[in-house]
Design a protein around this motif. Structure first.
Motif, PDB file in Angstrom:
ATOM      1  N   ALA A 117       0.837  -1.213   0.000  1.00  0.00           N
ATOM      2  CA  ALA A 117       0.000   0.000   0.000  1.00  0.00           C
ATOM      3  C   ALA A 117       0.864   1.252   0.000  1.00  0.00           C
ATOM      4  O   ALA A 117       0.532   2.248  -0.663  1.00  0.00           O
ATOM      5  N   LEU A 118       1.985   1.230   0.728  1.00  0.00           N
ATOM      6  CA  LEU A 118       2.884   2.386   0.754  1.00  0.00           C
ATOM      7  C   LEU A 118       3.497   2.605  -0.625  1.00  0.00           C
ATOM      8  O   LEU A 118       3.570   3.741  -1.109  1.00  0.00           O
ATOM      9  N   ALA A 119       3.930   1.512  -1.265  1.00  0.00           N
ATOM     10  CA  ALA A 119       4.508   1.635  -2.600  1.00  0.00           C
ATOM     11  C   ALA A 119       3.475   2.168  -3.593  1.00  0.00           C
ATOM     12  O   ALA A 119       3.796   2.994  -4.461  1.00  0.00           O
ATOM     13  N   THR A 166      11.522  15.188  -0.502  1.00  0.00           N
ATOM     14  CA  THR A 166      10.442  14.389   0.082  1.00  0.00           C
ATOM     15  C   THR A 166      10.338  13.036  -0.602  1.00  0.00           C
ATOM     16  O   THR A 166      10.249  11.988   0.058  1.00  0.00           O
ATOM     17  N   MET A 167      10.369  13.034  -1.916  1.00  0.00           N
ATOM     18  CA  MET A 167      10.222  11.772  -2.639  1.00  0.00           C
ATOM     19  C   MET A 167      11.464  10.898  -2.519  1.00  0.00           C
ATOM     20  O   MET A 167      11.364   9.667  -2.502  1.00  0.00           O
ATOM     21  N   ALA A 168      12.638  11.509  -2.414  1.00  0.00           N
ATOM     22  CA  ALA A 168      13.848  10.710  -2.179  1.00  0.00           C
ATOM     23  C   ALA A 168      13.745   9.979  -0.854  1.00  0.00           C
ATOM     24  O   ALA A 168      14.110   8.789  -0.737  1.00  0.00           O
ATOM     25  N   ALA A 169      13.223  10.667   0.171  1.00  0.00           N
ATOM     26  CA  ALA A 169      13.047  10.031   1.474  1.00  0.00           C
ATOM     27  C   ALA A 169      12.004   8.923   1.407  1.00  0.00           C
ATOM     28  O   ALA A 169      12.186   7.839   1.987  1.00  0.00           O
ATOM     29  N   LEU A 170      10.891   9.166   0.701  1.00  0.00           N
ATOM     30  CA  LEU A 170       9.850   8.145   0.599  1.00  0.00           C
ATOM     31  C   LEU A 170      10.350   6.924  -0.164  1.00  0.00           C
ATOM     32  O   LEU A 170      10.052   5.781   0.208  1.00  0.00           O
ATOM     33  N   ARG A 171      11.127   7.156  -1.205  1.00  0.00           N
ATOM     34  CA  ARG A 171      11.702   6.011  -1.942  1.00  0.00           C
ATOM     35  C   ARG A 171      12.644   5.207  -1.050  1.00  0.00           C
ATOM     36  O   ARG A 171      12.710   3.975  -1.136  1.00  0.00           O
ATOM     37  N   ALA A 172      13.382   5.895  -0.175  1.00  0.00           N
ATOM     38  CA  ALA A 172      14.281   5.193   0.749  1.00  0.00           C
ATOM     39  C   ALA A 172      13.494   4.299   1.697  1.00  0.00           C
ATOM     40  O   ALA A 172      13.915   3.180   2.010  1.00  0.00           O
ATOM     41  N   CYS A 203      10.535   2.925   1.074  1.00  0.00           N
ATOM     42  CA  CYS A 203      10.008   1.820   0.281  1.00  0.00           C
ATOM     43  C   CYS A 203      11.088   0.797  -0.051  1.00  0.00           C
ATOM     44  O   CYS A 203      10.799  -0.400  -0.172  1.00  0.00           O
ATOM     45  N   ALA A 204      12.341   1.251  -0.209  1.00  0.00           N
ATOM     46  CA  ALA A 204      13.435   0.325  -0.535  1.00  0.00           C
ATOM     47  C   ALA A 204      13.739  -0.626   0.612  1.00  0.00           C
ATOM     48  O   ALA A 204      14.272  -1.720   0.401  1.00  0.00           O
ATOM     49  N   GLY A 205      13.425  -0.216   1.845  1.00  0.00           N
ATOM     50  CA  GLY A 205      13.586  -1.104   2.999  1.00  0.00           C
ATOM     51  C   GLY A 205      15.022  -1.374   3.405  1.00  0.00           C
ATOM     52  O   GLY A 205      15.305  -2.399   4.028  1.00  0.00           O
ATOM     53  N   ALA A 206      15.949  -0.477   3.062  1.00  0.00           N
ATOM     54  CA  ALA A 206      17.346  -0.671   3.455  1.00  0.00           C
ATOM     55  C   ALA A 206      17.489  -0.624   4.968  1.00  0.00           C
ATOM     56  O   ALA A 206      16.709   0.040   5.663  1.00  0.00           O
ATOM     57  N   ARG A 207      18.479  -1.314   5.489  1.00  0.00           N
ATOM     58  CA  ARG A 207      18.707  -1.376   6.938  1.00  0.00           C
ATOM     59  C   ARG A 207      19.953  -0.568   7.323  1.00  0.00           C
ATOM     60  O   ARG A 207      20.961  -0.599   6.626  1.00  0.00           O
ATOM     61  N   ASP A 214      13.275  -4.340  13.029  1.00  0.00           N
ATOM     62  CA  ASP A 214      12.382  -3.286  12.526  1.00  0.00           C
ATOM     63  C   ASP A 214      13.029  -1.913  12.672  1.00  0.00           C
ATOM     64  O   ASP A 214      12.903  -1.055  11.789  1.00  0.00           O
ATOM     65  N   ALA A 215      13.703  -1.680  13.799  1.00  0.00           N
ATOM     66  CA  ALA A 215      14.337  -0.379  14.031  1.00  0.00           C
ATOM     67  C   ALA A 215      15.449  -0.115  13.027  1.00  0.00           C
ATOM     68  O   ALA A 215      15.713   1.043  12.678  1.00  0.00           O
ATOM     69  N   GLU A 216      16.097  -1.164  12.545  1.00  0.00           N
ATOM     70  CA  GLU A 216      17.131  -0.984  11.524  1.00  0.00           C
ATOM     71  C   GLU A 216      16.543  -0.500  10.205  1.00  0.00           C
ATOM     72  O   GLU A 216      17.266   0.019   9.356  1.00  0.00           O
ATOM     73  N   ARG A 217      15.229  -0.638  10.032  1.00  0.00           N
ATOM     74  CA  ARG A 217      14.567  -0.162   8.811  1.00  0.00           C
ATOM     75  C   ARG A 217      14.100   1.287   8.949  1.00  0.00           C
ATOM     76  O   ARG A 217      13.559   1.850   8.002  1.00  0.00           O
ATOM     77  N   THR A 218      14.291   1.895  10.116  1.00  0.00           N
ATOM     78  CA  THR A 218      14.041   3.329  10.248  1.00  0.00           C
ATOM     79  C   THR A 218      15.235   4.087   9.694  1.00  0.00           C
ATOM     80  O   THR A 218      16.314   3.524   9.491  1.00  0.00           O
ATOM     81  N   GLY A 219      15.053   5.373   9.453  1.00  0.00           N
ATOM     82  CA  GLY A 219      16.120   6.154   8.850  1.00  0.00           C
ATOM     83  C   GLY A 219      17.198   6.555   9.832  1.00  0.00           C
ATOM     84  O   GLY A 219      16.995   6.528  11.054  1.00  0.00           O
TER      85      GLY A 219
END
Length: 367
Positions: free
Chosen positions: A49-51, A107-113, A115-119, A330-335
C-alpha cells in the motif's frame, strides 16, 4: 480593452486554477495515505500500500507542474491589482503548488528510501582511523570539562548516606549514539513523536539537555540537592522547555512507568542497592520500555532481570526474546536522521506534502 490590451477571459483563468486545485486535492489524498501508513509501527505496515501511494504521488508531479505553469501564465495576463491580490494569498492553489514542488525532490527521495527497505545498524562503532573518532574524543573531553564546571564541587551528605556515586559523566558522543538508537526503537514502535526519556542519577543535567534535543521530553532524577540545583539552572532556559530535573531518591521514585526510555549509568556505589534499583526500574517500567545501561553488570543480569537485549547498551522490558529481536530488526529499517522535537511541528513550507514530511521525520528519513 484596458491600456490597449485585451483582458484575459476570467472563466478560463478560473478553470485553470480549479484544475490546479483538483490536482492538489488528489495529491493531498495520496500523501495522506502514505503518511497514515508510516504512522503505524514498522511491523504492521502495509508495504504494498505504501509503494502504491508513492507511485500515485510520483505520477502527479508532471501534471501538477504543467497545471501550475498554465495557471501562472493566465494570472500574469491579468491587471496588476488582481494579480498581486491573488499571488499574495498563501492558500491560493498557485502558492500551495509552488511550496509543494519546492520540497518535492527531498520528500520523494526520502519516501523512496523507506520503500526500498534498506537497513541501518542501530549500534555503530567508529573506526579509530576515522577522523570523526578523534573529533568525537575532543568533543567528549570538552563536554566533560563543562559538565564538571556546572555541578557542585562536593557531594551532599544525604547523597553520600544514600550511597550515590559522585556525578559520573558518560561521553557525550557515546550517550548521543545510545539515545539515537533508542529513538529509532521508538520510531519502529510508532512512538518517536511522543517518547520521553528519564535519566536516573542525572547529576548536573547535561545528559538530560542532550536527550531533550532528541526526544519529545526528558527528565532527570537526582537525589543530591547541589547537583539538582545545577541541573535546574541548566535546564531552565527557553531552549530546553521540554526538560526538567526531579529531586528524588531513585529507590523510592514511583514514576518509572511514565517513561518510554530510561537511562542509568551506575548512580549507586553499593552493589546490592544498585541491583535493587535495577529490579525496581524493570518491575515498574511498562512493556517495551527501552533501557540504556552502558555498563557490563546490568547486561550480565539481563536474564535474571527479565529484560531482552536489543543492540549495544540497549535492552527492552516486558516482551519475549523473539519479539525483542524482531523489534531490533524493525528499528534498523528506520532512517538514520534525527530531526529533533522542534522540527516535528507544522511544516509550513511543505505544501500539501506537509503531513507526509512529518511522517518521514518521525521515521528518521528527513531532518
Amino acid at each position: 480593452m484596458v491600456g490597449g490590451q485585451a483582458m484575459p477571459n476570467p472563466h478560463r483563468t478560473d478553470r485553470r486554477s480549479r484544475r490546479l486545485a483538483a490536482l492538489l486535492d488528489e495529491l493531498a489524498v495520496a500523501a495522506g495515505q502514505a503518511a497514515a501508513i508510516l504512522g503505524a509501527p514498522v511491523a504492521r505496515r502495509d508495504g504494498a500500500a505504501l509503494a502504491g501511494a508513492a507511485m500515485r504521488i510520483e505520477a502527479l508531479k508532471l501534471p501538477l507542474g504543467a497545471a501550475l505553469r498554465r495557471a501562472e501564465a493566465a494570472g500574469a495576463a491579468r491587471n496588476a491589482w488582481a494579480a498581486s491580490r491573488r499571488a499574495g494569498a498563501a492558500d491560493a492553489p498557485e502558492a500551495v503548488a509552488r511550496l509543494t514542488l519546492r520540497r518535492w525532490g527531498e520528500t520523494m527521495a526520502a519516501l523512496r528510501a523507506v520503500c526500498a527497505g534498506a537497513r541501518t545498524p542501530l549500534a555503530v562503532e567508529t573506526d579509530p582511523a576515522d577522523p570523526r573518532h578523534a573529533q568525537g574524543r575532543v568533543i567528549d573531553e570538552a563536554y566533560n570539562a563543562l559538565h564538571f564546571a556546572l555541578r557542585a564541587e562536593v557531594q551532599a551528605d544525604p547523597a553520600v548516606a544514600a550511597g550515590a556515586f559522585p556525578d559520573v559523566p558518560l561521553g557525550a558522543s557515546l550517550f548521543a549514539g545510545h539515545a539515537h538508537a533508542a529513538w529509532r526503537i521508538m520510531a519502529a514502535l510508532g512512538r518517536s513523536g511522543s517518547a520521553r526519556l528519564l535519566d536516573v542519577g542525572a547529576g548536573a543535567g547535561s545528559k538530560v539537555a542532550i536527550a531533550a534535543r532528541i526526544f519529545a521530553g526528558a527528565d532527570g532524577l537526582e537525589i543530591d540537592p547541589g547537583y539538582a540545583a545545577a541541573a535546574r539552572r541548566l535546564l531552565g532556559g527557553r531552549l530546553l522547555g521540554n526538560a526538567r530535573c526531579i529531586k528524588a531518591d531513585a529507590l523510592r521514585f514511583d514514576g518509572y512507568h511514565r517513561y518510554d526510555v530510561i537511562y542509568l549509568y551506575l548512580p549507586i556505589r553499593d552493589r546490592q542497592r544498585m541491583e535493587a534499583l535495577e529490579e525496581r526500574i524493570v518491575a515498574a517500567a511498562r512493556p517495551a520500555t527501552v533501557l540504556i545501561a552502558p555498563y557490563a553488570g546490568f547486561h550480565a543480569r539481563a536474564a535474571e532481570l527479565g529484560v531482552q537485549p536489543l543492540a549495544g547498551a540497549l535492552a527492552v522490558t516486558g516482551i519475549p526474546a523473539a519479539e525483542a529481536a524482531a523489534l531490533a530488526r524493525d528499528a534498523e529499517r528506520t532512517g538514520p536522521l534525527l530531526p529533533g522535537p522542534e522540527r516535528l511541528g507544522e511544516d509550513r513550507g511543505g505544501g500539501v506534502l506537509a503531513p507526509l514530511r512529518r511522517a518521514l521525520r518521525l521515521n528518521g528519513f528527513l531532518e
